[in-house]
Design a protein around this motif. Structure first.
Motif, PDB file in Angstrom:
ATOM      1  N   HIS A  61     -10.152  10.796   8.875  1.00 45.61           N
ATOM      2  CA  HIS A  61     -11.504  10.223   8.992  1.00 45.61           C
ATOM      3  C   HIS A  61     -12.449  11.145   8.161  1.00 45.61           C
ATOM      4  O   HIS A  61     -12.333  12.150   7.997  1.00 45.61           O
ATOM      5  CB  HIS A  61     -11.992  10.343  10.436  1.00 45.61           C
ATOM      6  N   SER A  62     -13.345  10.292   7.510  1.00 48.27           N
ATOM      7  CA  SER A  62     -13.924  11.079   6.184  1.00 48.27           C
ATOM      8  C   SER A  62     -14.849  12.143   6.575  1.00 48.27           C
ATOM      9  O   SER A  62     -15.501  12.980   5.713  1.00 48.27           O
ATOM     10  CB  SER A  62     -14.583  10.080   5.194  1.00 48.27           C
TER      11      SER A  62
ATOM     12  N   TYR B 203      -5.416  -0.515  -0.386  1.00 51.04           N
ATOM     13  CA  TYR B 203      -4.762  -1.091   0.834  1.00 51.04           C
ATOM     14  C   TYR B 203      -5.584  -1.240   2.030  1.00 51.04           C
ATOM     15  O   TYR B 203      -5.158  -0.870   3.082  1.00 51.04           O
ATOM     16  CB  TYR B 203      -3.631  -0.104   1.087  1.00 51.04           C
ATOM     17  N   GLY B 204      -6.916  -1.845   1.754  1.00 52.41           N
ATOM     18  CA  GLY B 204      -7.679  -2.083   2.802  1.00 52.41           C
ATOM     19  C   GLY B 204      -8.352  -0.974   3.368  1.00 52.41           C
ATOM     20  O   GLY B 204      -9.176  -1.278   4.515  1.00 52.41           O
ATOM     21  N   ALA B 205      -8.500   0.053   2.787  1.00 50.00           N
ATOM     22  CA  ALA B 205      -9.192   1.126   3.459  1.00 50.00           C
ATOM     23  C   ALA B 205     -10.677   1.139   3.657  1.00 50.00           C
ATOM     24  O   ALA B 205     -11.123   0.433   2.911  1.00 50.00           O
ATOM     25  CB  ALA B 205      -8.900   2.641   2.479  1.00 50.00           C
ATOM     26  N   PHE B 206     -11.255   1.515   4.793  1.00 50.96           N
ATOM     27  CA  PHE B 206     -12.643   1.123   4.927  1.00 50.96           C
ATOM     28  C   PHE B 206     -13.132   2.636   4.321  1.00 50.96           C
ATOM     29  O   PHE B 206     -12.447   3.586   4.046  1.00 50.96           O
ATOM     30  CB  PHE B 206     -12.807   1.412   6.577  1.00 50.96           C
ATOM     31  N   ASN B 207     -14.473   2.618   4.356  1.00 50.89           N
ATOM     32  CA  ASN B 207     -15.393   3.564   3.530  1.00 50.89           C
ATOM     33  C   ASN B 207     -15.551   4.915   4.574  1.00 50.89           C
ATOM     34  O   ASN B 207     -15.978   5.733   4.216  1.00 50.89           O
ATOM     35  CB  ASN B 207     -16.607   3.120   3.076  1.00 50.89           C
TER      36      ASN B 207
ATOM     37  N   VAL C  64     -12.652   6.247   5.637  1.00 50.49           N
ATOM     38  CA  VAL C  64     -11.360   7.044   5.822  1.00 50.49           C
ATOM     39  C   VAL C  64     -11.299   7.519   4.272  1.00 50.49           C
ATOM     40  O   VAL C  64     -11.540   6.689   3.342  1.00 50.49           O
ATOM     41  CB  VAL C  64     -10.586   5.803   6.059  1.00 50.49           C
ATOM     42  N   THR C  65     -10.545   8.520   4.426  1.00 47.04           N
ATOM     43  CA  THR C  65     -10.138   8.980   3.020  1.00 47.04           C
ATOM     44  C   THR C  65      -8.928   8.388   2.735  1.00 47.04           C
ATOM     45  O   THR C  65      -7.833   8.273   3.444  1.00 47.04           O
ATOM     46  CB  THR C  65      -9.938  10.633   2.734  1.00 47.04           C
ATOM     47  N   VAL C  66      -8.844   7.771   1.473  1.00 46.91           N
ATOM     48  CA  VAL C  66      -7.824   6.950   0.934  1.00 46.91           C
ATOM     49  C   VAL C  66      -6.288   7.776   0.812  1.00 46.91           C
ATOM     50  O   VAL C  66      -6.255   8.631  -0.024  1.00 46.91           O
ATOM     51  CB  VAL C  66      -8.001   6.235  -0.502  1.00 46.91           C
ATOM     52  N   GLY C  67      -5.499   7.454   1.600  1.00 46.61           N
ATOM     53  CA  GLY C  67      -4.048   8.034   1.537  1.00 46.61           C
ATOM     54  C   GLY C  67      -3.358   7.758   0.092  1.00 46.61           C
ATOM     55  O   GLY C  67      -2.430   8.550  -0.091  1.00 46.61           O
ATOM     56  N   LEU C  68      -3.559   6.361  -0.129  1.00 47.98           N
ATOM     57  CA  LEU C  68      -2.659   5.934  -1.243  1.00 47.98           C
ATOM     58  C   LEU C  68      -3.664   5.073  -2.142  1.00 47.98           C
ATOM     59  O   LEU C  68      -4.016   4.065  -1.478  1.00 47.98           O
ATOM     60  CB  LEU C  68      -1.315   5.248  -0.736  1.00 47.98           C
ATOM     61  N   ALA C  69      -3.504   5.402  -3.423  1.00 42.64           N
ATOM     62  CA  ALA C  69      -4.399   4.329  -4.255  1.00 42.64           C
ATOM     63  C   ALA C  69      -3.301   3.991  -5.269  1.00 42.64           C
ATOM     64  O   ALA C  69      -2.549   4.885  -5.976  1.00 42.64           O
ATOM     65  CB  ALA C  69      -5.639   5.139  -5.074  1.00 42.64           C
ATOM     66  N   THR C  70      -3.474   2.587  -5.887  1.00 44.40           N
ATOM     67  CA  THR C  70      -2.430   2.217  -6.658  1.00 44.40           C
ATOM     68  C   THR C  70      -2.962   1.357  -7.706  1.00 44.40           C
ATOM     69  O   THR C  70      -4.119   0.538  -7.348  1.00 44.40           O
ATOM     70  CB  THR C  70      -1.382   1.198  -6.097  1.00 44.40           C
ATOM     71  N   THR C  71      -2.929   1.808  -8.892  1.00 45.26           N
ATOM     72  CA  THR C  71      -3.407   0.678  -9.985  1.00 45.26           C
ATOM     73  C   THR C  71      -2.166  -0.044 -10.644  1.00 45.26           C
ATOM     74  O   THR C  71      -1.283   0.576 -11.357  1.00 45.26           O
ATOM     75  CB  THR C  71      -4.082   1.561 -10.866  1.00 45.26           C
TER      76      THR C  71
END
Length: 380
Positions: A197-198, A249-253, A255-262
């Protein structure tokens, strides 16, 4: 008599091709589902032919099938190729699996890319005498990385035994001749964080590592567009494309993002050396602590304007060959023999919720394919 081309025969061929196209559109062959049903339909259309099945399971565990077919006892010098899969039916308002004729256009998922061209060339080939019939190659997964074509090139016993001298890939070109096109290198970059949780301050947002990598990619993107020394003026657009899609991957604002993909697709032509671009992307990913996957395609399948296959195709159809920015399976088949691209439909009408094929182009292509099948092998 087989191979005739009277007005009555042309009308018969048009009706048969349209019937086949309707049945093909009626089968769901989106890339993420199995294509066995449409492969079985096409195998039925080639009853009496020697048909080789090349089955595999895609990375998602879905069963797929490619077909390589020849008239028994024949050793054709040309292969006609096409892919049976389609893109997804995103934003379609009508039934994508129902062929609908509206005015001069037939609508349906895959009508243009590329069930229409396949229906036309299969009909044209079947109307030829057995000794003049090309090899037919039909594949899966062109829309998602060309795995079907690669499996076929690597594993087909018929391709290895007969070794056709040239390929015609029937992608939509408005019945024009494409003598070469760009290919791509695909990159997948992963940044890992810690999801939380952010508000707690205990997470680690993966985007913090991804953002500087994206800044580097922006600079590379602009350089490719703005530095004219990197352009190939025979293409439209002349610059190499570097397209990026970012996924959290659908993260809400909250939530700290656990995985980011480009995911990046880099397109280039034969005149461009991609090595330095691959090196820059790789170095940037390493510098910012990202995991990177690099997936290069086969080299660009570009024939010179004076290549005998190009010159002969121009003479047959009375049109000047061009290069194009699209990508096709010609890049894979060119590992075996020279390839050109030609077929009905406009790529501008593909990959859209209003995909359609112009019926005049579709009908004209049947005769084009018939003449190309008969005359093009003389050039090689």
């Amino acid at each position: 008599m087989m191979g005739e081309h009277s007005p009555m025969a042309a009308e018969r061929d048009s009706a048969q091709a349209l019937d086949l196209l309707r049945r093909m559109i009626g089968i769901d062959s989106r890339s993420f589902v199995s294509n066995l049903a449409i492969a079985e339909l096409m195998e039925g259309e080639l009853a009496g032919w020697q048909v080789e099945r090349i089955d595999y399971v895609d990375p998602a565990g879905v069963k797929k099938r490619n077909l390589v077919a020849v008239e028994p006892g024949q050793r054709p010098r040309i292969a006609f190729a096409g892919h049976l899969d389609t893109v997804a039916d995103t934003e379609w308002q009508r039934n994508p699996f129902e062929a609908t004729l509206e005015g001069d256009n037939l609508h349906g998922l895959g009508a243009c890319d590329m069930k229409g061209p396949i229906a036309a060339f299969v009909t044209a080939i079947k109307a030829l005498p057995p000794a003049e019939r090309p090899m037919i190659v039909l594949t899966a997964d062109e829309e998602t990385g060309k795995q079907g074509a690669r499996e076929t090139v690597a594993r087909s016993a018929l391709l290895k035994d007969i070794a056709p001298a040239c390929f015609l890939v029937a992608e939509p070109t408005v019945n024009g001749i494409v003598r070469g096109h760009r290919v791509d290198v695909q990159f997948v970059a992963h940044a890992k964080g810690v999801q939380a949780h952010s508000s707690t301050g205990k997470g680690l947002n993966a985007n913090i590592a991804m953002i500087p990598f994206l800044a580097d990619m922006r600079a590379l993107y602009l350089r490719l567009r703005e530095d004219t020394s990197l352009h190939d003026p025979q293409y439209d657009p002349p610059f190499c494309d570097l397209n990026m899609v970012v996924d959290n991957y659908g993260a809400f604002n909250n939530v700290t993002v656990g995985l980011a993909t480009t995911r990046i697709k880099f397109r280039y032509s034969k005149s461009f050396d991609p090595a330095w671009v691959i090196a820059e992307v790789t170095q940037s990913a390493t510098r910012h602590g990202l995991e990177l996957i690099v997936k290069p395609e086969a080299p660009p399948p570009e024939l010179p304007p004076d290549h005998p296959l190009v010159v002969k195709a121009e003479a047959i159809l009375g049109r000047r060959a061009e290069v194009a920015g699209i990508g096709t399976e010609a890049s894979e088949y060119s590992r075996l023999a020279p390839a050109i691209v030609c077929g009905p439909g406009d790529v501008a009408h593909a990959h859209r919720p209003v995909e359609h094929i112009n019926m005049a182009q579709f009908v004209a292509s049947i005769d084009n394919f018939r003449r190309l099948a008969r005359e093009l092998p003389d050039a090689v």
